[in-house]
Motif scaffolding. Structure first.
Motif, PDB file in Angstrom:
ATOM      1  N   GLU A 100       0.810  -1.220   0.000  1.00 29.99           N
ATOM      2  CA  GLU A 100       0.000   0.000   0.000  1.00 29.99           C
ATOM      3  C   GLU A 100       0.851   1.281   0.000  1.00 29.99           C
ATOM      4  O   GLU A 100       0.321   2.382  -0.123  1.00 29.99           O
ATOM      5  CB  GLU A 100      -0.960   0.010   1.197  1.00 29.99           C
ATOM      6  N   ASP A 101       2.166   1.142   0.149  1.00 34.18           N
ATOM      7  CA  ASP A 101       3.049   2.309   0.102  1.00 34.18           C
ATOM      8  C   ASP A 101       3.479   2.671  -1.321  1.00 34.18           C
ATOM      9  O   ASP A 101       4.126   3.700  -1.520  1.00 34.18           O
ATOM     10  CB  ASP A 101       4.316   2.050   0.927  1.00 34.18           C
ATOM     11  N   ARG A 102       3.140   1.824  -2.280  1.00 38.80           N
ATOM     12  CA  ARG A 102       3.610   2.056  -3.631  1.00 38.80           C
ATOM     13  C   ARG A 102       2.493   2.621  -4.509  1.00 38.80           C
ATOM     14  O   ARG A 102       1.351   2.238  -4.338  1.00 38.80           O
ATOM     15  CB  ARG A 102       4.106   0.732  -4.242  1.00 38.80           C
ATOM     16  N   PRO A 103       2.805   3.492  -5.484  1.00 39.47           N
ATOM     17  CA  PRO A 103       4.109   4.121  -5.667  1.00 39.47           C
ATOM     18  C   PRO A 103       4.364   5.192  -4.606  1.00 39.47           C
ATOM     19  O   PRO A 103       3.431   5.889  -4.178  1.00 39.47           O
ATOM     20  CB  PRO A 103       4.014   4.731  -7.062  1.00 39.47           C
ATOM     21  N   LEU A 104       5.610   5.331  -4.198  1.00 36.92           N
ATOM     22  CA  LEU A 104       5.963   6.260  -3.119  1.00 36.92           C
ATOM     23  C   LEU A 104       5.545   7.688  -3.443  1.00 36.92           C
ATOM     24  O   LEU A 104       5.088   8.427  -2.566  1.00 36.92           O
ATOM     25  CB  LEU A 104       7.480   6.219  -2.862  1.00 36.92           C
ATOM     26  N   ASN A 105       5.722   8.084  -4.711  1.00 36.57           N
ATOM     27  CA  ASN A 105       5.436   9.485  -5.055  1.00 36.57           C
ATOM     28  C   ASN A 105       3.952   9.823  -5.001  1.00 36.57           C
ATOM     29  O   ASN A 105       3.577  10.986  -5.086  1.00 36.57           O
ATOM     30  CB  ASN A 105       6.019   9.843  -6.422  1.00 36.57           C
ATOM     31  N   GLN A 106       3.103   8.806  -4.832  1.00 35.86           N
ATOM     32  CA  GLN A 106       1.670   9.060  -4.673  1.00 35.86           C
ATOM     33  C   GLN A 106       1.192   8.764  -3.257  1.00 35.86           C
ATOM     34  O   GLN A 106       0.063   9.114  -2.896  1.00 35.86           O
ATOM     35  CB  GLN A 106       0.885   8.212  -5.685  1.00 35.86           C
ATOM     36  N   LYS A 107       2.037   8.107  -2.447  1.00 34.69           N
ATOM     37  CA  LYS A 107       1.611   7.661  -1.113  1.00 34.69           C
ATOM     38  C   LYS A 107       2.389   8.318   0.026  1.00 34.69           C
ATOM     39  O   LYS A 107       1.856   8.483   1.119  1.00 34.69           O
ATOM     40  CB  LYS A 107       1.758   6.137  -1.009  1.00 34.69           C
ATOM     41  N   TRP A 108       3.640   8.678  -0.171  1.00 37.54           N
ATOM     42  CA  TRP A 108       4.463   9.243   0.899  1.00 37.54           C
ATOM     43  C   TRP A 108       4.588  10.753   0.751  1.00 37.54           C
ATOM     44  O   TRP A 108       4.480  11.296  -0.362  1.00 37.54           O
ATOM     45  CB  TRP A 108       5.867   8.651   0.861  1.00 37.54           C
TER      46      TRP A 108
END
Length: 761
Positions: free
Chosen positions: A582-590
């Motif tokens: 659920e953390d991927r993609p980082l640029n949309q989640k983090w």
């Protein structure tokens, strides 16, 4: 990752209509011809989610940069590729009910892109709210034979009724960009006309004052015979012109609307002649008719495929992927106009402004060098030469002097127009990619005269930039490079990015070679360049040599690693395998803060440098760095997987190479990064070609000779590719039984196949 498109060797096929995937399909099924392009929007009205997109090469709008913290040197605008006038529209209404797939019940929906011929087809049955049912079959193409012509064959058949249909065939310049500030519209009306069977609209862009004239003519057939509509209303409103016709639909009879469009711009025509020239092009298209135009168009595609096709036996997904990438590259850039370049979305979307990035030099150039005549790749380099003065001005804005050039990260006309500070000011490695492209082009083509004509001036200006961008560290007793961003954009404002430092000294070395060559090749031209550039050879070269000798490179000598940057080992080192799904993609989640502090790598950085300069490093050095960085790389840049595929191939990591190949080949087809709806990743598509030819095929150029060290993935029976090289055409086929080499045209030549010399005749 999505997997809704059918696998086929030559076609992209969508069966069944899912509105959630519509914008993805609009990108994937896009068509173009180097002069213009069109997303796969529906001809009829569609009230569901869509990104309308029709694009004309070279036409852009300088949208004012809006920030509350202006810094000196910051670009004044962001150049936007414009959603140009809509030429495909054919709106249909029956008994006051619009044909709209968001409101009608849809069955038997099928969309097909035939890559062999560049034809987009779509068919479906639609049921209106009152139960009336129609079948629609549409075909369209942007002519590769006539770059200003588009053609549509739109057929509608009443399946369970007879009634009158109201049909609007039009040109509409009242369009908006998705990324416009406050929904501002960028087009103003200049001229419009509507007459029986014809409409023309000329619109101009605000500020830049480009004129685009879009015209259409149409013809109607019923059951193969010319039909005359009952009534024609001429429709004109602001930036819009068209015909409204009434047509009798008889149950079971096919009614065909042939629509011909001409799209002309002031880049190629005098403004005063646009309307007259548009009418001539329209008449030419109308008189030839759909089938003749398509025959000419498909013949061009046949010629193109003969030059650049790659075949794969035993893996349809892989075959479809490589052909899709080659198709998009070929219809985006033809090399016929040196003013044009390759936007990261090509003609498939608005994102990134459709402008020129370093992607062209680092990724696209090798594809065009090997699959097209030499002038195509040369024009990509000449494009940068003609922007040299602008690059010097860009450097001046940031405080660089004496003819030091900083090429823009993003541009349409040579000016920097990227509006993210950490990239605009810091991602200066793009200068290195442009210098390397000159070297790479000459190494491949043998066209050393390019240095004399154009290349040396560019190299001097870039080297002057590097000489000023470093500074002396008394602490380290070395030259250092502070406050940069490498290709890995998940680290911003770092010190001593290994990739950037390495590129700086390599450029300084290569420029010295270029100076020596031009001095011997043409002394008068050499003197002219020294005078034009006010170049003090003795003093400046002495400075470059000192930088080369004393440059600092961050390393971990214990592990045998080159470090991304000074502080990389201070991070918590983790593998991508430890991330939650659920953390991927980082640029949309983090958050960006969390990304910047993490060890995760958006795209190859140190490994990118090892790919460019592999001859300088041992296989063991490559292996150690690959084994360290690859597990931390999330590949959330489309430019990343191909570099990993090439390096993995060299290291003998066959499964990893295949995995990375599939990721780059099917990046958009399977929507790996959940962003294909914004447009395809056109420039990274050349990386797919490199993955196979340079990766699996092991193709290199050494001492003026082609060298191959091929292997074949276990999943494949064979693969083959064709290269144009210094006036010859070479065909390579790799199978389980070995490698076949053939010289298809040109003088005999010697190549290296693994460690053996082979003479091709």
């Amino acid at each position: 990752m999505k997997n809704y498109l059918k696998h086929h060797e030559w076609r992209i096929i969508e069966e069944g209509f899912d509105p959630h995937y519509n914008k993805i399909s609009e990108s994937v099924f896009s068509i173009g011809n180097g002069r213009m392009g069109q997303r796969a929007n529906f001809e009829e009205e569609y009230s569901g989610e869509t990104l309308r997109g029709s694009y004309v090469a070279g036409v852009y709008y300088p949208d004012k940069t809006r920030v509350g913290w202006w810094k000196n040197g910051y670009p004044e605008y962001f150049a936007k590729v414009l959603n140009a006038p809509n030429w495909i529209g054919i709106h249909i209404s029956i008994d006051n009910q619009k044909l709209d797939l968001a409101k009608c019940k849809t069955e038997d929906f099928r969309r097909v892109l035939d890559m062999k011929t560049g034809l987009l087809s779509r068919s479906f049955a639609a049921t209106f709210p009152d139960g009336k049912k129609v079948r629609v079959d549409s075909r369209r193409f942007c002519s590769m034979a006539h770059g200003e012509i588009g053609a549509i064959r739109y057929a509608i058949t009443a399946l369970n009724f007879s009634a009158k249909a109201v049909i609007s065939v039009y040109v509409d310049a009242d369009v908006v960009n998705k990324d416009s500030n406050y929904d501002e519209k960028f087009w103003e009306e200049v001229y419009k006309e509507a007459s029986e069977g014809k409409a023309i609209v000329t619109a101009q862009t605000k500020k830049t004052l480009f004129h685009v004239t879009t015209g259409m003519r149409y013809a109607i057939e019923t059951d193969g015979k010319k039909a005359q509509p009952e009534r024609i209303n001429l429709e004109q409103r602001e930036k819009f012109a068209g015909n409204v016709i009434q047509l009798n639909l008889e149950e079971g009879k096919e009614n065909v609307i042939y629509k011909y469009a001409a799209i002309l711009s002031s880049e190629n025509h005098a403004k005063a002649s646009l309307v007259a020239n548009c009418s001539k092009v329209l008449d030419e298209a109308y008189n030839k008719g759909f089938e003749k135009l398509f025959e000419e168009h498909s013949n061009v595609w046949a010629h193109k495929w003969e030059a650049c096709d790659i075949t794969i036996e035993g893996d349809i997904a892989a075959q479809q992927g490589i052909r899709f990438n080659i198709f998009q590259l070929t219809q985006t850039y033809t090399g016929e106009d040196e003013r044009l370049n390759i936007g990261p979305k090509g003609f498939t979307g608005e994102k990134y402004g459709g402008s020129t990035y370093w992607d062209t030099e680092a990724y696209c150039l090798p594809f065009y060098m090997a699959t097209a005549e030499q002038k195509v790749a040369r024009n990509l380099l000449v494009y940068r030469y003609k922007h040299l003065q602008k690059a010097i001005e860009n450097g001046q804005k940031l405080g660089f002097t004496g003819g030091a050039a900083l090429y823009p990260m993003v541009t349409m006309n040579g000016e920097e127009c990227h509006n993210e500070w950490e990239i605009t000011f810091e991602e200066i490695h793009r200068n290195g990619a442009i210098a390397y492209a000159i070297f790479d082009y000459i190494r491949y083509t043998g066209d050393e005269k390019y240095l004399t004509e154009y290349g040396l001036e560019v190299l001097i200006a870039i080297s002057r930039f590097w000489a000023q961008r470093v500074n002396w560290s008394s602490h380290k007793n070395k030259y250092v490079m502070l406050g940069v961003t490498g290709p890995n954009e998940y680290e911003n404002n770092v010190n001593n990015n290994w990739y950037t430092n390495t590129f700086a000294t390599w450029t300084l070395e290569y420029t010295q070679h270029a100076l020596s060559f031009v001095k011997k090749d043409d002394e008068s031209r050499f003197s002219e360049i020294l005078k034009r550039t006010s170049f003090d050879e003795k003093t400046e070269v002495a400075k470059w040599k000192d930088i080369i000798e004393k440059m600092y490179y961050p390393e971990d000598t214990t592990r045998g690693l080159f470090l991304q940057q000074d502080g990389f080992l201070d991070k918590e080192l983790m593998s991508v395998s430890e991330l939650k799904k659920e953390d991927r993609p980082l640029n949309q989640k983090w958050s960006w803060d969390r990304i910047l502090r993490s060890c995760f790598i958006k795209q190859a950085d140190v490994l990118q440098g090892l790919y460019f300069f592999e001859d300088k490093y041992s296989p063991e050095t490559l292996r150690k760095n690959f084994d360290f960085y690859e597990p931390m790389t999330v590949h959330e840049s489309s430019l990343s997987p191909c570099v990993h595929a090439i390096l993995a191939s060299r290291l003998g990591y066959k499964q990893k190479a295949y995995e990375m190949y599939l990721r780059t080949a099917r990046l958009d087809l399977d929507d790996y990064n959940n962003d294909t709806e914004d447009g395809c990743h056109t420039t990274s598509m050349a990386g797919t070609w490199m993955s196979l030819v340079k990766g699996f095929g092991g193709m290199r150029v050494k001492d003026g000779k082609l060298c191959f060290s091929p292997f074949i993935p276990e999943q494949w029976k064979s693969y083959s590719f064709r290269l144009e090289f210094r006036g010859r055409v070479v065909k390579i086929k790799v199978s389980k039984d070995g490698t076949e080499t053939r010289l298809e045209s040109g003088d005999p030549m010697e190549i290296w196949l693994k460690d053996e010399k082979v003479m091709l005749k």
